[in-house]
Design a protein around this motif. Structure first.
Motif, PDB file in Angstrom:
ATOM      1  N   THR A  49      27.852 -10.905  66.328  1.00 50.17           N
ATOM      2  CA  THR A  49      26.818 -11.398  65.398  1.00 50.17           C
ATOM      3  C   THR A  49      25.410 -10.991  65.834  1.00 50.17           C
ATOM      4  N   ARG A  50      24.477 -11.125  64.898  1.00 51.43           N
ATOM      5  CA  ARG A  50      23.045 -10.920  65.199  1.00 51.43           C
ATOM      6  C   ARG A  50      22.588 -11.945  66.250  1.00 51.43           C
ATOM      7  N   PHE A  51      23.255 -13.103  66.290  1.00 51.05           N
ATOM      8  CA  PHE A  51      22.932 -14.146  67.271  1.00 51.05           C
ATOM      9  C   PHE A  51      23.199 -13.628  68.691  1.00 51.05           C
ATOM     10  N   GLU A  52      24.404 -13.106  68.897  1.00 57.23           N
ATOM     11  CA  GLU A  52      24.766 -12.571  70.223  1.00 57.23           C
ATOM     12  C   GLU A  52      23.812 -11.431  70.608  1.00 57.23           C
ATOM     13  N   HIS A  53      23.580 -10.523  69.657  1.00 57.85           N
ATOM     14  CA  HIS A  53      22.691  -9.386  69.935  1.00 57.85           C
ATOM     15  C   HIS A  53      21.276  -9.866  70.294  1.00 57.85           C
ATOM     16  N   SER A  54      20.778 -10.864  69.573  1.00 56.44           N
ATOM     17  CA  SER A  54      19.412 -11.341  69.841  1.00 56.44           C
ATOM     18  C   SER A  54      19.297 -11.899  71.255  1.00 56.44           C
ATOM     19  N   GLY A  72      14.816 -12.035  60.227  1.00 51.64           N
ATOM     20  CA  GLY A  72      14.784 -11.756  58.787  1.00 51.64           C
ATOM     21  C   GLY A  72      15.993 -10.981  58.285  1.00 51.64           C
ATOM     22  N   HIS A  73      16.947 -10.647  59.157  1.00 47.21           N
ATOM     23  CA  HIS A  73      18.139  -9.924  58.681  1.00 47.21           C
ATOM     24  C   HIS A  73      18.975 -10.821  57.787  1.00 47.21           C
ATOM     25  N   TRP A  74      19.484 -10.241  56.719  1.00 48.44           N
ATOM     26  CA  TRP A  74      20.455 -10.945  55.875  1.00 48.44           C
ATOM     27  C   TRP A  74      21.770 -10.158  55.963  1.00 48.44           C
ATOM     28  N   ILE A 127      13.048   3.797  73.820  1.00 47.08           N
ATOM     29  CA  ILE A 127      13.898   3.020  74.751  1.00 47.08           C
ATOM     30  C   ILE A 127      13.526   1.540  74.666  1.00 47.08           C
ATOM     31  N   ASP A 128      13.503   1.044  73.431  1.00 43.46           N
ATOM     32  CA  ASP A 128      13.123  -0.360  73.259  1.00 43.46           C
ATOM     33  C   ASP A 128      14.276  -1.292  73.652  1.00 43.46           C
ATOM     34  N   VAL A 129      13.923  -2.574  73.789  1.00 51.25           N
ATOM     35  CA  VAL A 129      14.918  -3.571  74.225  1.00 51.25           C
ATOM     36  C   VAL A 129      16.033  -3.731  73.183  1.00 51.25           C
ATOM     37  N   ARG A 185      26.269  -2.969  73.092  1.00 57.29           N
ATOM     38  CA  ARG A 185      27.047  -4.071  72.492  1.00 57.29           C
ATOM     39  C   ARG A 185      27.918  -3.572  71.331  1.00 57.29           C
ATOM     40  N   ASP A 186      27.361  -2.725  70.465  1.00 59.19           N
ATOM     41  CA  ASP A 186      28.141  -2.214  69.328  1.00 59.19           C
ATOM     42  C   ASP A 186      29.326  -1.391  69.828  1.00 59.19           C
ATOM     43  N   SER A 187      29.058  -0.613  70.881  1.00 55.92           N
ATOM     44  CA  SER A 187      30.099   0.222  71.460  1.00 55.92           C
ATOM     45  C   SER A 187      31.212  -0.639  72.062  1.00 55.92           C
ATOM     46  N   VAL A 244      33.273   4.108  57.084  1.00 51.14           N
ATOM     47  CA  VAL A 244      32.183   3.119  57.033  1.00 51.14           C
ATOM     48  C   VAL A 244      31.239   3.489  55.890  1.00 51.14           C
ATOM     49  N   ARG A 245      30.994   4.779  55.732  1.00 52.70           N
ATOM     50  CA  ARG A 245      30.104   5.221  54.640  1.00 52.70           C
ATOM     51  C   ARG A 245      30.742   4.978  53.277  1.00 52.70           C
ATOM     52  N   SER A 246      32.057   5.091  53.190  1.00 57.26           N
ATOM     53  CA  SER A 246      32.711   4.798  51.917  1.00 57.26           C
ATOM     54  C   SER A 246      32.459   3.329  51.563  1.00 57.26           C
ATOM     55  N   LEU A 256      13.619   8.025  57.670  1.00 58.50           N
ATOM     56  CA  LEU A 256      14.176   8.762  58.821  1.00 58.50           C
ATOM     57  C   LEU A 256      14.331   7.835  60.024  1.00 58.50           C
ATOM     58  N   GLU A 257      15.264   8.169  60.923  1.00 57.61           N
ATOM     59  CA  GLU A 257      15.421   7.393  62.160  1.00 57.61           C
ATOM     60  C   GLU A 257      14.252   7.677  63.108  1.00 57.61           C
ATOM     61  N   VAL A 258      14.110   6.768  64.093  1.00 51.84           N
ATOM     62  CA  VAL A 258      13.037   6.923  65.086  1.00 51.84           C
ATOM     63  C   VAL A 258      13.278   8.190  65.924  1.00 51.84           C
TER      64      VAL A 258
HETATM   65  C1  LIG Z   1      21.049   2.641  60.683  1.00 52.96           C
HETATM   66  C2  LIG Z   1      22.215   1.710  60.810  1.00 52.96           C
HETATM   67  C3  LIG Z   1      22.272   0.787  61.814  1.00 52.96           C
HETATM   68  N1  LIG Z   1      23.306  -0.058  61.938  1.00 52.96           N
HETATM   69  C4  LIG Z   1      23.328  -1.051  63.026  1.00 52.96           C
HETATM   70  C5  LIG Z   1      23.323  -0.447  64.381  1.00 52.96           C
HETATM   71  C6  LIG Z   1      22.586  -1.470  65.184  1.00 52.96           C
HETATM   72  O1  LIG Z   1      23.460  -2.510  65.628  1.00 52.96           O
HETATM   73  C7  LIG Z   1      21.577  -2.051  64.220  1.00 52.96           C
HETATM   74  C8  LIG Z   1      20.237  -1.369  64.330  1.00 52.96           C
HETATM   75  O2  LIG Z   1      19.392  -1.806  63.359  1.00 52.96           O
HETATM   76  P1  LIG Z   1      18.258  -2.924  63.641  1.00 52.96           P
HETATM   77  O3  LIG Z   1      18.779  -3.923  64.616  1.00 52.96           O
HETATM   78  O4  LIG Z   1      17.736  -3.403  62.350  1.00 52.96           O
HETATM   79  O5  LIG Z   1      17.175  -2.064  64.372  1.00 52.96           O
HETATM   80  P2  LIG Z   1      16.357  -0.823  63.836  1.00 52.96           P
HETATM   81  O6  LIG Z   1      16.671  -0.464  62.425  1.00 52.96           O
HETATM   82  O7  LIG Z   1      14.968  -1.064  64.250  1.00 52.96           O
HETATM   83  O8  LIG Z   1      17.063   0.269  64.764  1.00 52.96           O
HETATM   84  P3  LIG Z   1      16.404   1.597  65.357  1.00 52.96           P
HETATM   85  O9  LIG Z   1      15.469   1.110  66.408  1.00 52.96           O
HETATM   86  O10 LIG Z   1      17.583   2.368  65.913  1.00 52.96           O
HETATM   87  O11 LIG Z   1      15.733   2.294  64.228  1.00 52.96           O
HETATM   88  O12 LIG Z   1      22.146  -1.844  62.927  1.00 52.96           O
HETATM   89  C9  LIG Z   1      24.354  -0.011  61.041  1.00 52.96           C
HETATM   90  O13 LIG Z   1      25.311  -0.780  61.165  1.00 52.96           O
HETATM   91  N2  LIG Z   1      24.309   0.892  60.023  1.00 52.96           N
HETATM   92  C10 LIG Z   1      23.284   1.754  59.862  1.00 52.96           C
HETATM   93  O14 LIG Z   1      23.283   2.556  58.912  1.00 52.96           O
END
Ligand SMILES: Cc1cn([C@H]2C[C@H](O)[C@@H](COP(=O)(O)OP(=O)(O)OP(=O)(O)O)O2)c(=O)[nH]c1=O
Length: 443
Positions: A65-70, A112-114, A183-185, A193-195, A254-256, A372-374
């Motif tokens: 969950t976002r809770f564990e990640h936070s 703010g994530h939903w 290289i943010d937190v 964690r996702d891995s 996942v994209r599907s 675009l990604e960072v």
């Molecule tokens: C881009 C993307 C991220 N994710 C997941 C991977 C991570 O656990 C999390 C990252 O998103 P966030 O936690 O919202 O962080 P971010 O968008 O600021 O990430 P970044 O710094 O890399 O730009 O969301 C997806 O599941 N699908 C996606 O398409």
């Protein structure tokens, strides 16, 4: 409190009591005021929002969950501060009160994530706020805001600013680069964690302790940098992110699922009250979407994702920038409503070619979103030579993977179709022409 090490939370890193355990065998130290934040309803909400959403349809254990990640990000923020407390330039630039705000911002960065936030944000609809903006309603009023004011002596507005605004001052820029940068937190925690939860090694295969050990300031003193000791760990982190995108976040199945949810949401959004929808946790939000779908076309899409049997759409065609640059360029980073028009046109053409009805919602075009990604731009300090260089200038891996269009390598353009159609469409002799015609008609 006059130093960063005296911040109670940083000091608690060495405590052996009041810890929360999160995978993989990590202890997160809790002080009373951190526990109050973590127990507040605005933060508890994150315990019912999964970090990776639809990824669990492909990697079944990716249910964290976002809770564990936070909590993981918060602990990472403690480790960063603990390391940088030894750095004279950091101590001079960041007063302890600002470091405390940084800790709170790290803990609350995803408030703010939903549910399914990324796929929904990526289609950039006018009615959909960014999750950073949506966080304001949870940060600025309610129980959590009171705890910030009374227990932390922090104004909630200052946390919002740290998370969303481009700071003008040096201290603000430096702390911001620790929350959102190469290289943010956040990345340091989510890659690992996702891995871990997906059950793949890719996102964990870099030396985190070595990277943290090497943290320093850039030449200007306003952004996080690394010393040359962390160079290899940083290169492997870039590679970890690249592989996590290609094998997990942008895996074809996942994209599907993502494209199915996006189309269902797009079809339904004029009839949805998004503000109340986004306040729901995952299961209630799924129920609300399915209820809004009734027996319309989005019902079939949602049923394939969340119904009793899993029915993901199948790939009919796909290409990267390298395989078919012309087709890729035509579809990548275009507005989502235009991609829907392409799908509708293709459905019409396919109906004629197959001599049977192909409904518009049975065809999905998936392409890299506008955003675009960072980029991975970070300075490396070489103490023996007394100079700073960009990592991309001293690492061929980083130059290739991060500097030159990271997105184009890992994000493909794909055409998906309902499983009952996909094989017949793939067998069509004029498929490529049909695709080109659909794009022409939509343009
Ligand atoms: C881009 C993307 C991220 N994710 C997941 C991977 C991570 O656990 C999390 C990252 O998103 P966030 O936690 O919202 O962080 P971010 O968008 O600021 O990430 P970044 O710094 O890399 O730009 O969301 C997806 O599941 N699908 C996606 O398409």
């Amino acid at each position: 409190m006059s130093t960063i090490r005296e911040i109670p939370e940083v000091a608690a890193l060495r405590a052996s009591r009041h810890l929360i355990r999160i995978p993989p065998e990590i202890d997160v130290p809790l002080t009373r005021r951190v526990r109050q934040l973590v127990d507040a309803p605005e933060f508890r909400r994150l315990a019912n929002i999964s970090q990776l959403g639809l990824v669990s349809l492909v990697y079944p254990a990716a249910n964290h969950t976002r809770f564990e990640h936070s909590l993981g990000v918060y602990r990472m923020a403690l480790l960063y501060l603990d390391r940088l407390a030894d750095n004279d330039r950091f101590e001079a630039a960041v007063p302890p009160a600002a470091a405390e705000r940084f800790l709170v911002a790290a803990l609350l960065h995803d408030l703010g994530h939903w549910p399914f936030c990324h796929p929904i944000e990526d289609i950039s609809l006018r009615q959909v706020p960014s999750h950073e903006l949506f966080a304001n309603s949870f940060l600025l009023e309610g129980e959590l805001a009171d705890i910030l004011r009374h227990e932390w002596n922090i104004q909630p507005r200052d946390v919002v600013e740290m998370l969303t605004h481009k700071p003008a001052d040096r201290c603000g820029r430096l702390l911001r680069s620790m929350l959102s940068g190469p290289i943010d937190v956040d990345k340091m925690d989510y890659l690992m964690r996702d891995s871990l939860h997906a059950g793949v090694p890719y996102g964990r295969n870099f030396d985190q302790p070595r990277l943290i050990q090497s943290l320093c300031l850039n030449e200007a003193g306003d952004t996080l940098a690394i010393t040359d000791k962390g160079k290899t760990a940083a290169e492997m982190m870039v590679f970890a992110r690249y592989v996590m995108f290609s094998e997990v976040y942008w895996h074809h199945a996942v994209r599907s699922a993502t494209a199915m949810l996006q189309r269902a949401f797009f079809l339904l959004h004029p009839h949805l009250d998004v503000d109340s929808l986004f306040r729901l946790t995952e299961q209630p939000m799924i129920a609300a979407l399915r209820n809004a779908a009734g027996d319309g076309p989005s019902a079939e899409l949602l049923d394939g994702l969340f119904g009793p049997s899993r029915k993901l759409y199948k790939r009919v065609a796909q290409c990267s920038l390298f395989q078919e640059p012309a087709l890729y360029e035509r579809l990548a980073r275009r507005p989502y409503p235009w991609l829907v028009r392409c799908a509708e046109q293709f459905a019409g053409l396919a109906s004629r070619a197959l001599s049977r009805v192909v409904a518009p919602h049975e065809i999905l075009f998936d392409a890299p979103p506008v955003e675009l990604e960072v980029e991975f731009q970070i300075e490396v300090f070489f103490p023996k030579e007394g100079c700073y260089r960009q990592l991309g200038d001293v690492s061929p891996v980083v130059k290739t993977l991060a500097k030159q269009q990271f997105d184009d390598y890992v994000k493909r353009v794909r055409l998906f179709a309902h499983p009952r159609l996909a094989a017949d469409l793939r067998a069509l002799p004029g498929l490529t022409d049909l695709l080109a015609q659909a794009i022409d008609l939509a343009t």
